[in-house]
Write a protein that holds these residues in place. Structure first.
Motif, PDB file in Angstrom:
ATOM      1  N   GLY A  96       0.772  -1.220   0.000  1.00  0.00           N
ATOM      2  CA  GLY A  96       0.000   0.000   0.000  1.00  0.00           C
ATOM      3  C   GLY A  96       0.810   1.280   0.000  1.00  0.00           C
ATOM      4  N   ASP A  97       0.362   2.234   0.814  1.00  0.00           N
ATOM      5  CA  ASP A  97       0.842   3.606   0.660  1.00  0.00           C
ATOM      6  C   ASP A  97       1.038   4.333   1.986  1.00  0.00           C
ATOM      7  N   THR A  98       1.231   3.587   3.058  1.00  0.00           N
ATOM      8  CA  THR A  98       1.382   4.226   4.365  1.00  0.00           C
ATOM      9  C   THR A  98       2.794   4.768   4.562  1.00  0.00           C
ATOM     10  N   THR A  99       2.938   5.538   5.633  1.00  0.00           N
ATOM     11  CA  THR A  99       4.272   6.004   6.011  1.00  0.00           C
ATOM     12  C   THR A  99       5.168   4.816   6.336  1.00  0.00           C
ATOM     13  N   PRO A 130      -4.705  11.365  -2.271  1.00  0.00           N
ATOM     14  CA  PRO A 130      -4.629  11.470  -0.814  1.00  0.00           C
ATOM     15  C   PRO A 130      -3.230  11.886  -0.359  1.00  0.00           C
ATOM     16  N   PHE A 131      -3.190  12.589   0.767  1.00  0.00           N
ATOM     17  CA  PHE A 131      -1.925  13.069   1.345  1.00  0.00           C
ATOM     18  C   PHE A 131      -1.652  12.360   2.660  1.00  0.00           C
ATOM     19  N   PRO A 132      -0.447  11.786   2.817  1.00  0.00           N
ATOM     20  CA  PRO A 132       0.709  11.782   1.908  1.00  0.00           C
ATOM     21  C   PRO A 132       0.768  10.549   1.012  1.00  0.00           C
ATOM     22  N   GLU A 133      -0.330   9.813   0.959  1.00  0.00           N
ATOM     23  CA  GLU A 133      -0.294   8.480   0.335  1.00  0.00           C
ATOM     24  C   GLU A 133       0.047   8.488  -1.151  1.00  0.00           C
ATOM     25  N   GLU A 134      -0.422   9.501  -1.885  1.00  0.00           N
ATOM     26  CA  GLU A 134      -0.161   9.519  -3.324  1.00  0.00           C
ATOM     27  C   GLU A 134       1.336   9.521  -3.629  1.00  0.00           C
ATOM     28  N   MET A 135       2.090  10.346  -2.932  1.00  0.00           N
ATOM     29  CA  MET A 135       3.526  10.376  -3.173  1.00  0.00           C
ATOM     30  C   MET A 135       4.226   9.186  -2.517  1.00  0.00           C
ATOM     31  N   ASN A 136       3.729   8.725  -1.398  1.00  0.00           N
ATOM     32  CA  ASN A 136       4.301   7.522  -0.782  1.00  0.00           C
ATOM     33  C   ASN A 136       4.359   6.377  -1.773  1.00  0.00           C
ATOM     34  N   ILE A 140       7.584   4.445  -3.379  1.00  0.00           N
ATOM     35  CA  ILE A 140       7.751   2.997  -3.148  1.00  0.00           C
ATOM     36  C   ILE A 140       7.936   2.270  -4.477  1.00  0.00           C
ATOM     37  N   ASP A 141       7.119   2.609  -5.466  1.00  0.00           N
ATOM     38  CA  ASP A 141       7.209   1.917  -6.752  1.00  0.00           C
ATOM     39  C   ASP A 141       8.561   2.120  -7.422  1.00  0.00           C
TER      40      ASP A 141
END
Length: 376
Positions: A96-99, A130-136, A140-141
């Motif tokens: 996913g996209d968490t910190t 979503p912030f900060p998930e979109e850039m997270n 990661i990718d």
């Protein structure tokens, strides 16, 4: 034997990684699997691990009240450095996209350890939503050696961004695997009536013949005016319709708790309850007539249960169910949420059209596909 370290910190990560970890550990002749939790969301993480029987090898215990992104990121990378240096895994798996997922990927990269990203390629195109998930998830990718995209759309997003095609694998979303595991347990271990009694005992809510609207909302980018607008729309629906029960498991974040309780706390047909364990929450989803949410996981789960969903966000990274007509993006405008909800309540044809499609996010075999790829 390949040494794998799975790192997770929140309830959604635990739900989506649990079936994968179970699969990995069943292949003990191929994989040595360790689990490290950051406990970014302690109170909501532990019950999921218990539900799926996931034992942990490391607990970084970074959770503190009111900590900001700087503090949680610093705590994770400092503590995870010690774990990675000691374990020396061949692969770090994040979801996913968490910190937690982003910092774990970064820490692995610093030590030149390979990274696998489950649920790669989701994009809204807006770096603050979503912030900060979109850039997270973008970070990661780019750091990952395996990008496990849940859908073809997600895979195409990665290709457009220049990610090596040989790193990209379309697997389906592991949340569907988790959902099916729970549905099977509910059929085999506990009858519907027993689960209902447990729910009513824990919440004080008596399920009657009224239709249930299930509400969830927790997104950081909705804090403030947007969440207030969402609450005002729910308030108006409750005020005008005595033929429904609105059940809202309220996220523990004070930025959610305060406005929700202030605006929705005194209605006969609105029930504000603490977050439910995943087992009972899936049952409640199955009982709901309609779901209003900003949750990504619910957008992915609801199609399997044939439940229409109104997505209370300005943008979404899950376009597939919208294209299929199963979910509808209604934004955070109070009038829009109200109008679309009333349409579905009043028009049986609209409701039935949103029930018909198969789940575009998975078939329950995503974890097996990922394990097979990693085992090659």
């Amino acid at each position: 034997m390949k040494k794998i370290l799975c790192v997770l910190g929140t309830r959604p990560e635990a739900i989506k990684l649990a079936p994968f970890i179970i699969k990995l550990r069943s292949k003990g002749d191929i994989f040595s699997t360790k689990v490290c939790i950051t406990a970014q969301h302690r109170e909501m993480l532990d019950p999921v691990l218990d539900l799926f029987g996931i034992s942990t090898d490391y607990d970084l215990d970074v959770m503190k009240r009111n900590q900001n992104l700087f503090e949680v990121s610093a705590a994770i990378i400092k503590k995870l450095h010690k774990v990675l240096s000691y374990e020396k895994p061949d692969l770090v798996v994040v979801q996913g996209d968490t910190t937690t997922a982003f910092i774990a990927s970064l820490a692995a990269y610093y030590l030149k350890i390979k990274v696998a990203h489950i649920e790669a390629g989701l994009r809204t195109g807006n770096k603050y939503s979503p912030f900060p998930e979109e850039m997270n998830r973008k970070f990661i990718d780019y750091l990952s050696d395996y990008c496990f995209a849940p859908t073809e759309t997600a895979a195409q997003n990665l290709i457009k961004e220049g990610i090596d095609r040989e790193k990209i694998f379309v697997t389906g979303n592991t949340v569907v695997d988790a959902l099916m595991m729970i549905m099977e347990k509910q059929q085999g271990r506990e009858s519907e009536e027993n689960i209902r009694k447990k729910f009513e005992s824990e919440t004080g809510i008596v399920i009657d013949k009224r239709r249930i609207i299930l509400v969830t909302g927790h997104r950081r980018e909705s804090f403030g005016d947007d969440l207030r607008n969402i609450c005002l729309s729910i308030r108006r629906i409750a005020d005008e319709r005595n033929d429904i029960q609105i059940i809202y498991p309220v996220h523990l974040n004070p930025n959610v708790q305060k406005p929700v309780k202030e605006l929705l706390g005194n209605f006969e047909n609105i029930f504000l309850i603490k977050p439910l364990d995943y087992f009972i929450f899936i049952w409640l989803m199955s009982q709901a007539y309609l779901i209003l949410t900003d949750s990504g996981g619910i957008q992915e789960e609801a199609p399997t249960l044939h439940k229409p969903v109104l997505v209370m966000r300005k943008v979404t990274e899950r376009f597939e169910s919208i294209a299929e007509g199963i979910t509808k993006l209604v934004g955070t405008d109070s009038e829009s949420i109200y109008n679309e909800t009333i349409k579905i309540l009043n028009d049986q044809q609209i409701y039935q059209n949103m029930q018909k499609s198969e789940n575009p996010y998975g078939d329950g075999n995503a974890c097996q596909r990922i394990v097979d790829i990693l085992g090659k």
